[in-house]
Write a protein that holds these residues in place. Structure first.
Motif, mmCIF file in Angstrom:
data_model
loop_
_atom_site.group_PDB
_atom_site.id
_atom_site.type_symbol
_atom_site.label_atom_id
_atom_site.label_comp_id
_atom_site.label_asym_id
_atom_site.label_seq_id
_atom_site.Cartn_x
_atom_site.Cartn_y
_atom_site.Cartn_z
ATOM 1 N N LEU A 44 0.827 -1.209 0.000
ATOM 2 C CA LEU A 44 0.000 0.000 0.000
ATOM 3 C C LEU A 44 0.861 1.258 0.000
ATOM 4 O O LEU A 44 0.592 2.204 -0.748
ATOM 5 N N GLU A 45 1.877 1.248 0.854
ATOM 6 C CA GLU A 45 2.710 2.450 0.977
ATOM 7 C C GLU A 45 3.456 2.733 -0.316
ATOM 8 O O GLU A 45 3.596 3.880 -0.734
ATOM 9 N N GLN A 46 3.901 1.653 -0.949
ATOM 10 C CA GLN A 46 4.601 1.831 -2.205
ATOM 11 C C GLN A 46 3.661 2.390 -3.274
ATOM 12 O O GLN A 46 4.022 3.276 -4.029
ATOM 13 N N PHE A 47 2.447 1.881 -3.265
ATOM 14 C CA PHE A 47 1.456 2.288 -4.265
ATOM 15 C C PHE A 47 0.989 3.722 -4.025
ATOM 16 O O PHE A 47 0.856 4.517 -4.952
ATOM 17 N N LEU A 48 0.730 4.060 -2.769
ATOM 18 C CA LEU A 48 0.171 5.377 -2.454
ATOM 19 C C LEU A 48 1.251 6.447 -2.345
ATOM 20 O O LEU A 48 0.963 7.641 -2.446
ATOM 21 N N GLY A 49 2.483 5.997 -2.093
ATOM 22 C CA GLY A 49 3.552 6.964 -1.903
ATOM 23 C C GLY A 49 3.420 7.719 -0.594
ATOM 24 O O GLY A 49 3.910 8.832 -0.444
ATOM 25 N N ARG A 50 2.720 7.140 0.356
ATOM 26 C CA ARG A 50 2.633 7.739 1.691
ATOM 27 C C ARG A 50 2.393 6.649 2.727
ATOM 28 O O ARG A 50 2.125 5.496 2.381
ATOM 29 N N GLN A 51 2.488 7.046 3.985
ATOM 30 C CA GLN A 51 2.422 6.051 5.053
ATOM 31 C C GLN A 51 1.012 5.512 5.287
ATOM 32 O O GLN A 51 0.037 6.240 5.184
ATOM 33 N N ALA A 52 0.970 4.233 5.612
ATOM 34 C CA ALA A 52 -0.301 3.613 5.952
ATOM 35 C C ALA A 52 -0.532 3.760 7.458
ATOM 36 O O ALA A 52 0.326 4.261 8.179
ATOM 37 N N ARG A 53 -1.716 3.316 7.885
ATOM 38 C CA ARG A 53 -2.039 3.413 9.320
ATOM 39 C C ARG A 53 -1.154 2.507 10.141
ATOM 40 O O ARG A 53 -0.858 1.392 9.728
ATOM 41 N N GLY A 54 -0.777 2.966 11.312
ATOM 42 C CA GLY A 54 -0.019 2.113 12.230
ATOM 43 C C GLY A 54 1.464 2.047 11.894
ATOM 44 O O GLY A 54 2.205 1.307 12.512
ATOM 45 N N THR A 55 1.899 2.823 10.892
ATOM 46 C CA THR A 55 3.325 2.837 10.585
ATOM 47 C C THR A 55 4.001 3.859 11.488
ATOM 48 O O THR A 55 3.476 4.944 11.689
ATOM 49 N N ARG A 56 5.140 3.500 12.010
ATOM 50 C CA ARG A 56 5.828 4.441 12.877
ATOM 51 C C ARG A 56 6.457 5.562 12.061
ATOM 52 O O ARG A 56 6.641 5.447 10.860
ATOM 53 N N GLU A 57 6.788 6.648 12.748
ATOM 54 C CA GLU A 57 7.269 7.826 12.024
ATOM 55 C C GLU A 57 8.540 7.563 11.224
ATOM 56 O O GLU A 57 8.739 8.135 10.164
ATOM 57 N N ASP A 58 9.368 6.651 11.752
ATOM 58 C CA ASP A 58 10.593 6.367 11.004
ATOM 59 C C ASP A 58 10.363 5.349 9.891
ATOM 60 O O ASP A 58 11.287 4.899 9.227
ATOM 61 N N GLY A 59 9.084 4.994 9.695
ATOM 62 C CA GLY A 59 8.735 4.134 8.572
ATOM 63 C C GLY A 59 9.029 2.662 8.758
ATOM 64 O O GLY A 59 8.826 1.864 7.864
ATOM 65 N N LYS A 60 9.501 2.301 9.962
ATOM 66 C CA LYS A 60 9.821 0.887 10.181
ATOM 67 C C LYS A 60 8.563 0.109 10.556
ATOM 68 O O LYS A 60 7.653 0.654 11.159
ATOM 69 N N ASP A 61 8.570 -1.145 10.195
ATOM 70 C CA ASP A 61 7.454 -2.017 10.512
ATOM 71 C C ASP A 61 7.264 -2.127 12.008
ATOM 72 O O ASP A 61 6.174 -2.066 12.528
ATOM 73 N N SER A 62 8.347 -2.329 12.717
ATOM 74 C CA SER A 62 8.209 -2.547 14.142
ATOM 75 C C SER A 62 9.461 -2.060 14.849
ATOM 76 O O SER A 62 10.499 -1.805 14.241
ATOM 77 N N GLU A 63 9.325 -1.937 16.130
ATOM 78 C CA GLU A 63 10.434 -1.517 16.972
ATOM 79 C C GLU A 63 11.540 -2.574 16.970
ATOM 80 O O GLU A 63 12.722 -2.277 17.041
ATOM 81 N N GLN A 64 11.092 -3.819 16.840
ATOM 82 C CA GLN A 64 11.979 -4.932 17.182
ATOM 83 C C GLN A 64 12.806 -5.394 15.992
ATOM 84 O O GLN A 64 12.650 -6.495 15.516
#
Lengths: 213, 607
Positions: B331-351
């Motif tokens: 979705l993010e690649q297609f829309l060119g913007r962040q999806a819901r629940g994505t952290r500000e640094d764009g990473k999937d998860s903290e871990q």
């Protein structure tokens, strides 16, 4: 708002039933619930992961990575394996005993409980460790680790489910002749978690304080 | 079931939905992830429903067709590869049609998690020209199956219903609804033109089917489960099944979305409405690019200047199952913007830190599994001889794992028996073994044995009879003498079947007796033509543990032969010493027969 709890272990440990009991208790509170797990080939001694999601607007049965409030681990290595699902500062409740896969015995791998628990201690927000063997011995069954973990989760308050609600879920979903034994395991799990919490917080951990962790 | 709201697995929801729709006949063959549907119907059956584990999917489809000819609402269940077995009756049935509503559940398994293929039942629907329903959640499946029955009865056609693993095995709170009104089955009414398939009738029916599917595509555009969520902009999402759930989890609220619940016949009118004015559309689906192709076709047909992105364009992956993470990325690649629940640094998860090394946990045969003993006996008997071991579908496929390493081929249900014959024809100096489980023997092994007897092909058939269908959760089968409803049935005797077919050399052995078993295999391997060894010992989940064994530490020389030879999960090493985990040990005693120093013995319960 939703709460996510991931349960992990090895086939045959009762992971799936435990996830159902949490989901049942949350549903009885009037929440929307979703769970999913892997059944089939993965059951035969493989890793088993069960996702439980509770709250209002939930679509996916799978917890997105980094969004689990808690991981209930029936085996410390499995907690490490599923660790990417845990929220920053999330809670891990883990049994201390490793289950060595037969491949580890064959290959002479040095897989140790200490290394796993060490990783969890360094990286989880809070880590509660259970001595499942002792609890099972005291409860009189080797099969109640799953319910003991639920008792510990209730004590932590993280899921918003009380011990009484867990008990009710057990009564409703477990065969009658196993209820007493399971209730005992719930209590023992709760007791062990409280003890560990008290130790870590210097005596302030309390079951009525849901923000204890 | 007294409560209005229950926690139900998707498969239970499908079963309860079918019961609510007045199903009178339910037949199927076990297969992950579909198995619990029929088990749930059996559990709640008040006696009005004929429920059966058929001998295989083809039998289930035909039994179901008969009941639907007689006007009864009929449910047939299987997994996706089961639909291949049932495809002969299915293809013809599509031309003949039915009278009572007939819904065929074929559960797909993206991943695949527990299957041989990543085939797509939606494509099968298109091929067979049948309508197909694609639920996104247990709740939706519960209501949708009733709608599938209604459509089936209205158009007098069988209808496919294809949940995927995450719908089948996901649980959700379901609000139970009142039963639907269903008319009583009218009974079979003779009509040659209707019930006897002939080239001429098939031609005429073909014309009708093509016309009906165009009409259905129109009317399904109005179906409430095919819908558009309005949004802003010229980019849109088209999705279905469990991918719809993942998409809703991460999709920004303002993106237009089209959800498709009936991929065939495709609701073209609705899709056209959605595509109009769009510049780009991303299709999020699992398995085949089914919706993507339909959308391409729709765009082409109406000259719509819209780019359809998906598997065919490399925008999404074309194998494996989707997840919230994979869809978020797409979705993010297609829309060119962040999806819901994505952290500000764009990473999937903290871990994203490095995890310590973890042991792999491949699935293994259970401690005490009689299959381990059977494989070991054959291995021991054939040591140093040229032999090829063809396996089959079931728990015993796990006999391929080290240290047993006793499955050289595995293809599909029943194939081991016949593949062994082909192998032997090319390499006659090898002994060709075919391992087959009891349930698989009945499902599709018998024809292969007849083939061998008739064509004088040389094989050693090894029937691993553990008195159950273990892999899918211990369903009864024709050899067990029990039906799904728990009724007593005549048990079909495997030995007598083989004798009836003309197999002359039949050996029987208890696999937990290593010497007896290895001797039987040796004798069989030295014969000619079709020889059979029947290893009979119940699955550990069927009978209670016999005893527990222990390693006598004063006798054990730590050679670890038990571990190296058997790979039993109950035998572990603890700082150099070999021990038996008593919580896992089932007491099969195989290790005590393998230990060269007699250091393993039964724990004396009186001690």
């Amino acid at each position: 708002m939703s709460k996510n709890c991931l349960l992990c272990g090895v086939g045959g440990q009762g992971v799936v039933l435990a996830s159902r009991l949490i989901a049942y208790a949350a549903m009885e509170q009037g929440q929307a619930v979703r769970t999913t797990e892997t059944i089939g080939m993965a059951q035969r001694g493989g890793s088993v992961v069960s996702h439980v999601r509770m709250g209002s607007e939930i679509y996916s049965p799978l917890i997105p990575q980094g969004e689990a409030d808690a991981i209930l681990a029936f085996e410390p290595g499995e907690a490490v394996r599923t660790f990417p699902y845990l929220k920053k500062g999330g809670l891990v409740i883990a049994d201390r005993r490793v289950v060595k896969p037969v491949t580890a015995s064959l290959g002479g791998s040095t897989y140790s409980s200490e290394a796993m628990l060490g990783f969890l201690r360094d990286n989880a927000g809070t880590l509660l460790i259970l001595d499942g063997d002792e609890i099972c011995q005291r409860a009189g069954s080797a099969k109640v680790l799953n319910v003991a973990l639920l008792g510990a989760a209730a004590a932590s308050g993280i899921l918003g489910i009380t011990l009484e609600e867990m008990k009710e879920a057990v009564r409703r979903n477990v065969k009658e002749r196993f209820i007493e034994m399971n209730e005992k395991a719930l209590m023992l799990g709760q007791e062990a978690a409280r003890k560990d919490l008290r130790r870590q917080t210097g005596g302030h951990g309390d079951e009525n304080d849901r923000t204890a962790v | 079931m007294e409560k209005q709201r229950i926690l139900a697995m998707g498969n239970e929801a499908i079963a309860l939905g079918a019961m609510r729709a007045g199903v009178r006949m339910a037949a199927g063959y076990p297969g992950t992830p579909s198995t619990e549907i029929l088990e749930t119907i059996a559990k709640y059956n008040d006696g009005k429903i004929h429920v059966e584990w058929s001998v295989n999917e083809k039998a289930a489809m035909e039994v179901g067709a008969g009941a639907a000819y007689a006007g009864a609402r009929t449910l047939v269940t299987m997994k996706q590869v089961g639909l291949n077995v049932a495809s002969d009756p299915l293809m013809s049935l599509a031309y003949m049609g039915v009278k009572g509503g007939m819904v065929i559940v074929s559960a797909d398994d993206p991943g695949p998690i527990s299957s041989q293929t990543e085939q797509d039942t939606r494509t099968f629907a298109r091929f067979s020209k049948l309508p197909v329903f694609d639920p996104s959640s247990p709740e939706e499946a519960y209501e949708m199956i009733g709608e599938a029955f209604e459509l089936s009865e209205k158009y007098q056609t069988p209808v496919l219903f294809r949940p995927t693993t995450r719908v089948c095995h996901g649980c959700a709170g379901i609000s139970l609804l009142p039963d639907l009104e269903v008319r009583e089955p009218e009974g079979f009414i003779k009509d040659t033109m209707r019930w006897v398939i002939f080239p001429r009738t098939s031609y005429l029916n073909h014309i009708k089917i093509e016309k009906r599917n165009v009409e259905l595509g129109e009317s399904l555009s109005e179906y409430k489960r095919n819908f558009i969520l309005e949004g802003k902009g010229r980019k849109g999402i088209v999705t279905a099944g469990i991918s719809y759930a993942y998409t809703r989890e991460v999709m920004p609220d303002d993106i237009p979305l089209l959800k498709i619940s009936t991929p065939h016949p495709f609701p073209e009118k609705l899709a056209k409405e959605f595509l109009e004015g769009k510049e780009e559309v991303l299709v999020l689906e699992e398995l085949d690019p089914m919706l993507e192709r339909e959308l391409l076709q729709t765009a082409g047909k109406y000259h719509l200047p819209v780019k359809i992105c998906g598997k065919l364009t490399g925008h999404t992956k074309n194998a494996g199952e989707n997840s919230t993470e994979s869809i978020r990325k797409d979705l993010e690649q297609f829309l060119g913007r962040q999806a819901r629940g994505t952290r500000e640094d764009g990473k999937d998860s903290e871990q994203e830190r490095e995890l310590p090394e973890l042991p792999v946990r491949p699935p293994v045969l259970c401690a005490g599994c009689p299959h381990r003993a059977s494989f070991y006996a054959v291995k021991k008997a054939m040591r140093g001889k040229k032999a090829v071991f063809s396996g089959d579908i079931g728990c015993y496929t796990l006999g391929n794992a080290k240290p047993l390493d006793m499955v050289d081929t595995c293809l599909c249900m029943g194939a081991g028996v016949t593949i062994a014959q082909g192998l032997h024809a090319v390499e006659p100096d090898a002994v060709n073994f075919a391992f087959i489980g009891d349930s698989t023997f009945f499902a599709s092994g018998i024809t292969g044995v007849i083939n061998a007897v008739y064509n004088r092909n040389d094989i050693v058939l090894v029937v691993l009879d553990n008195s159950t269908t273990a892999m899918t959760g211990h369903q009864p089968h024709p050899g067990t003498g029990k039906t799904i409803m728990g009724d007593v049935a005549a048990a079909v005797d495997i030995r007598k079947v083989l004798e009836g077919i003309g197999v002359r050399q039949i050996f029987e052995a208890d696999p937990l007796n290593l010497k007896e078993s290895a001797d039987a295999v040796k004798s069989a391997s030295e014969g000619e033509g079709v020889r059979a060894v029947i290893f009979k010992s119940p699955c550990i989940a069927v009978e209670r543990p016999k005893a527990t064994y222990e390693v006598k530490q004063d006798t054990c020389r730590k050679c670890q032969a038990c571990i190296r030879e058997l790979g039993c999960p109950a035998i572990i090493t603890e700082e150099g010493t070999v021990e038996i985990d008593e919580t896992l040990c089932y007491g099969c005693g195989l290790c005590s027969q393998v230990c060269p120093f007699h250091a393993i013995g039964e724990v004396n319960p009186n001690e």
